[in-house]
Design an enzyme around this catalytic site. Structure first.
Site, short mmCIF file in Angstrom:
data_model
loop_
_atom_site.label_atom_id
_atom_site.label_comp_id
_atom_site.label_asym_id
_atom_site.label_seq_id
_atom_site.Cartn_x
_atom_site.Cartn_y
_atom_site.Cartn_z
N GLU A 148 0.78 -1.24 0.00
CA GLU A 148 0.00 0.00 0.00
C GLU A 148 0.81 1.29 0.00
OE1 GLU A 148 -3.32 0.07 -0.30
OE2 GLU A 148 -3.24 -2.11 -0.51
N SER A 203 -39.05 -24.40 -21.38
CA SER A 203 -40.10 -23.77 -22.18
C SER A 203 -40.44 -22.35 -21.74
CB SER A 203 -41.37 -24.63 -22.15
OG SER A 203 -41.17 -25.83 -22.87
#
Length: 912
Positions: free
Chosen positions: A95, A363
């Site tokens: 960092e 379907s």
């Protein structure tokens, strides 16, 4: 004061006047900026102590009723002397490598971040550890120039108030690591089950990797991303001299606890809703740390009544049912896209979300095909050929059947929708174009990709990888229940799409608005087309059962499991005015779904019951307007009745049952002793031979040990049935090498068996060493009658050898391992999952067929067809191997019919 050297003064005076003035202006501007920056830093007050973290509250859409609380589950501060130096260095490498050299702000990083925010609004970071601490401790996470400037000012003040060790200590105790872990001590317990002072340097690097993205950084969520960043951190530590050279490559990745410690902090379906809310807010730029610690008030789109109706309808339907059944329900208001009810599972936060798992919609996707057809002017009352089975060019010669083999030769599309017939909609998709249906699905709400995989296209191993076939109309391509809900909400909204969302607004504790959703409606489908689809689906509701007191439209769907009469996924999707809903029932891993009484679950059963119960409960007390009447978009004379062949009933709209599974079998013939049965069968088959047919039959009953063959040692060309032997040979070779199949080999074998892909078979043939390699492995399997050819399809085999192959797939003492046998039978079980033909004609409902079929036309024989079928038929009382090999047929349909008749005749007489 030391005087400026005369040479310098003379040099400066030689500059042009405009240059001297520009330099002076720059110096003055820098001094002014410096003074202004110093003044701004002094003007910003540093709070005495960071505000303590507070849980955030999720409300239902009424803004008053609490849905859940999201807050900290674990925080214990530690002093810096308890953090090993290697762990500290990992965080610095990840960092802020210049942490000990700056005074709180990296000027270069600040300028870059400010410029990025002003020019592109990208939210550029480049923050120092001090800045990150300030942001987490004192500020919000909004990405603006003002917040960035205040962050920098406070960072400078923090540097004056605290020394570097104090800042690093505070930072490590306030950073969020995911899994509800706030601070390094909680993270050490959450990921490694240990305390901070026991962390290794390499474990510390894992934690440091998570700071950038605590959600994705969780090694369980995205292990590749985390490991890549972990190795990047190790290399940065090597460059800084904190680790020896080569450590990034030779150090094993530390083992991480596999399960989130916060998985059950919010239980039941609400837990997954909380996860979805967090995901949405993170996408909007609010961090998970702020959500969990910022005391936010989050108003969701969830409706109290609708969510309770979902819980009640699902609970009623699933009460006492098998535990492996999994339901999902997503309900959306089509007017604003707000999710009104959501059920993705009941195990709480952090668990698998079934509402986001892609499954074949069966379907329930037919309405999309109908809408695409109407966009081309094909009306929903157009007549299509609904006979079953039908052959289509895009299916590689495999017949397509309607469910229960229903027949409707002259079938209007709305009637085909009501009875969920496959053949008319497949034909419709071929006429419309599969890509047009896919494009409409994308407009309606299906994303273009799931991860890196394009949606609604054939996958590797299928017939046309990367392309869309007409199978899209019958729901073969997987999508998630949540995305199908968006599709149906768009249809319910008259063709206007509004993106699905869970959050209406977010306010901070002081009342300021941090986030507010803005709906962006988009017209994606003609309102008349949407009205027609709704009118057709209202007929489905009339057929399946009305929702009491509510006018609704719906479509059910069932995805067949392999070559069985079971379903693996059962759906109902539909809407009433103001609310669309999708219900799915299945299993975590696809498999047969049955009730506690052993009955198959289909879309018109349990899912439809849940759908009706949900709509009734969710809309209680609300006046629901009638659905829009049909607009009758398109013409009625755009069907495909010209494709009808043979003597069929041409009465428009007449539906009647066609031949059913096992119809060709006559059980009354299986009388007398075994010898008598075999004699009668031989006589019956001889009559076929007398007509000029050339075929052979082999049968083995594994339960009784009985065997029968008719010319079983006669050699025939294998066609594609040899592909089962190719797969067995490849697996034997892999076993010998003590390895699993490679990813490429796995793709080849699936394509080779399920899609009968010849190109994949050639690759497998080459991999096993061609004809000689196949011969070697066939000998081990006991298949002495099969003669490999350099062109694998020209190999010859016998029906007896084919039943020996089935024995090698079922016997415990087979050279093939159990895993190999399971793989082969599993792939064979997926062959013809939607068009049972071949030896499966000798099976009944409830029995499963694992088979391999083959056909080919030989020009050298005047185009005569070879038709072969071999496989295993198994059930509660049945476990047989059956093979029928034949050649000389005039055409493919006649050849298939003959093979099926011979297979059924075998069972009729032998009566297994």
């Amino acid at each position: 004061m030391r005087e400026v050297p005369a040479k310098v003064v003379a040099w400066f005076r030689r500059w042009p006047r405009w240059g001297r003035r520009t330099l002076a202006a720059v110096i003055v501007a820098q001094l002014a900026l410096g003074l202004a920056a110093a003044g701004y830093v002094v003007s910003v007050d540093l709070p005495p102590d960071p505000a303590p973290p507070q849980a955030s509250v999720l409300f239902y859409r009424d803004g008053r009723t609490v849905l859940a609380r999201i807050g900290l589950t674990d925080r214990t501060d530690v002093t810096l002397d308890r953090v090993p130096s290697g762990v500290r260095q990992a965080f610095l490498a990840a960092e802020d490598r210049g942490f000990h050299d700056h005074h709180g702000v990296s000027v270069r990083g600040l300028i870059r971040a400010l410029w990025s925010n002003v020019v592109s609004d990208s939210g550029e970071g480049a923050s120092t550890i001090t800045q990150q601490y300030v942001r987490n401790a004192y500020l919000t996470q909004e990405r603006t120039v003002g917040r960035k400037a205040k962050e920098a000012a406070l960072a400078v003040q923090v540097e004056f108030r605290f020394d570097k060790d104090q800042i690093l200590e505070r930072y490590l105790n306030t950073i969020y690591f995911g899994r509800g872990a706030y601070g390094i001590e909680a993270a050490a317990h959450a990921y490694f089950g240990t305390s901070t002072d026991q962390l290794t340097t390499y474990q510390g690097a894992v934690l440091a990797a998570m700071v950038k993205d605590p959600t994705r950084g969780d090694p369980v969520v995205d292990p590749k991303w985390t490991k890549d960043r972990w190795q990047w951190i190790l290399r940065a530590m090597i460059e800084a001299g904190w680790l020896p050279a080569g450590a990034a490559d030779r150090t094993p990745y530390p083992a991480v606890a596999p399960e989130s410690v916060t998985a059950a902090t919010i239980g039941g379906p609400i837990g997954l809703i909380a996860d979805r809310v967090e995901d949405e807010l993170v996408a909007a730029g609010i961090t998970r740390q702020q959500i969990r610690t910022g005391g936010l008030n989050i108003v969701t789109t969830l409706d109290v009544t609708a969510q309770q109706a979902a819980a009640t309808s699902i609970g009623t339907a699933l009460a006492g049912q098998p535990k492996e059944l999994r339901p999902a329900l997503v309900a959306i208001d089509p007017r604003d896209g707000g999710v009104r009810a959501y059920h993705g599972g009941d195990r709480g936060r952090g668990f698998y979300d079934d509402a986001l798992a892609a499954r074949p919609p069966a379907s329930t996707f037919k309405p999309v095909a109908l809408a695409a057809a109407e966009e081309l002017g094909i009306g929903f009352q157009s007549y299509y050929n609904g006979t079953s089975p039908r052959l289509f060019t895009g299916r590689g010669g495999a017949p397509l059947y309607n469910q229960d083999n229903l027949q409707c030769p002259v079938c209007p599309l709305d009637l085909a929708m009501v009875h969920s017939l496959n053949t008319p909609f497949y034909a419709l998709a071929e006429k419309v174009g599969p890509n047009r249906i896919r494009d409409l699905a994308l407009r309606l709400g299906v994303p273009a990709k799931y991860g890196d995989q394009a949606t609604m296209v054939d996958l590797k191993g299928e017939l046309t990888p990367g392309r869309t076939r007409a199978d899209i109309a019958i729901g073969r391509y997987a999508i998630t229940p949540a995305d199908l809900a968006t599709v149906y909400a768009t249809l319910a909204g008259g063709g206007t799409r509004v993106d699905r969302h869970f959050v209406e607004s977010v306010t901070v504790a002081g009342g300021g608005v941090l986030h507010e959703h803005e709906a962006e409606p988009e017209r994606v489908l003609d309102a008349g087309v949407a009205a027609d689809v709704g009118a057709v689906l209202s007929q489905v509701v009339d057929e399946e059962g009305e929702v009491p007191g509510i006018e609704a439209a719906a479509k059910t769907g069932s995805q067949q499991y392999g070559n069985t009469s079971d379903s693996s996924d059962a759906w109902t999707a539909g809407w009433a005015s103001g609310l669309a809903a999708v219900v799915w029932v299945g299993r975590e891993k696809p498999g047969p779904i049955r009730t506690k009484k052993g009955r198959s679950i289909n879309g018109d059963g349990m899912p439809y019951d849940i759908f009706k119960g949900f709509l009734s409960g969710a809309l209680t007390g609300r006046k629901t307007p009638a659905l829009p009447p049909a607009s009758h978009v398109g013409r009625m004379d755009t069907g495909d009745l010209e494709t009808i062949e043979g003597d069929v009933d041409m009465e428009p709209g007449r539906i009647y049952p066609g031949p059913q599974k096992g119809d060709l079998v006559d059980r009354s013939l299986a009388v007398g002793s075994w010898s008598e049965r075999t004699d009668r069968l031989t006589s019956a088959l001889g009559k076929y031979t007398a007509t000029g047919l050339d075929f052979s039959v082999s049968f083995v009953d594994r339960k009784t040990g009985r065997r029968y063959d008719y010319r079983g040692d006669r050699a025939f060309e294998t066609a594609s049935v040899v592909k089962t032997q190719l797969l067995a040979a490849l697996l034997l070779r892999a076993q010998d090498e003590d390895r699993e199949l490679t990813a490429a080999e796995s793709r080849w074998v699936r394509k080779m068996i399920v899609a009968s892909d010849n190109a994949a078979a050639v690759k497998v043939y080459d991999r096993i060493g061609g004809a000689s390699g196949l011969r070697e492995q066939l000998t081990r399997l006991g298949l002495d009658d099969t003669e490999p050819n350099t062109r694998f399809g020209f190999s010859t085999t016998t029906a007896n050898d084919q039943t020996r192959m089935i024995a090698a797939l079922t016997k415990a003492d087979s050279p093939l391992t159990e895993d190999s046998r399971t793989l082969i039978l599993g792939l064979m079980g997926q062959v013809n999952a939607d068009q049972t033909w071949g030896v499966s004609a000798a099976s009944f409902e409830g029995e499963q067929t694992a088979q391999k079929n083959g056909w080919v036309s030989r020009t050298a024989e005047e185009g005569r067809w070879i038709i072969n079928s071999t496989g295993r038929i198994s059930g509660e009382k049945t476990d047989v191997a059956l093979s029928v090999l034949s050649h000389g047929h005039r055409n493919q349909p006649d050849g298939i019919a003959t093979v099926e008749q011979i297979a059924a005749l075998t069972r009729s007489h032998l009566g297994w």
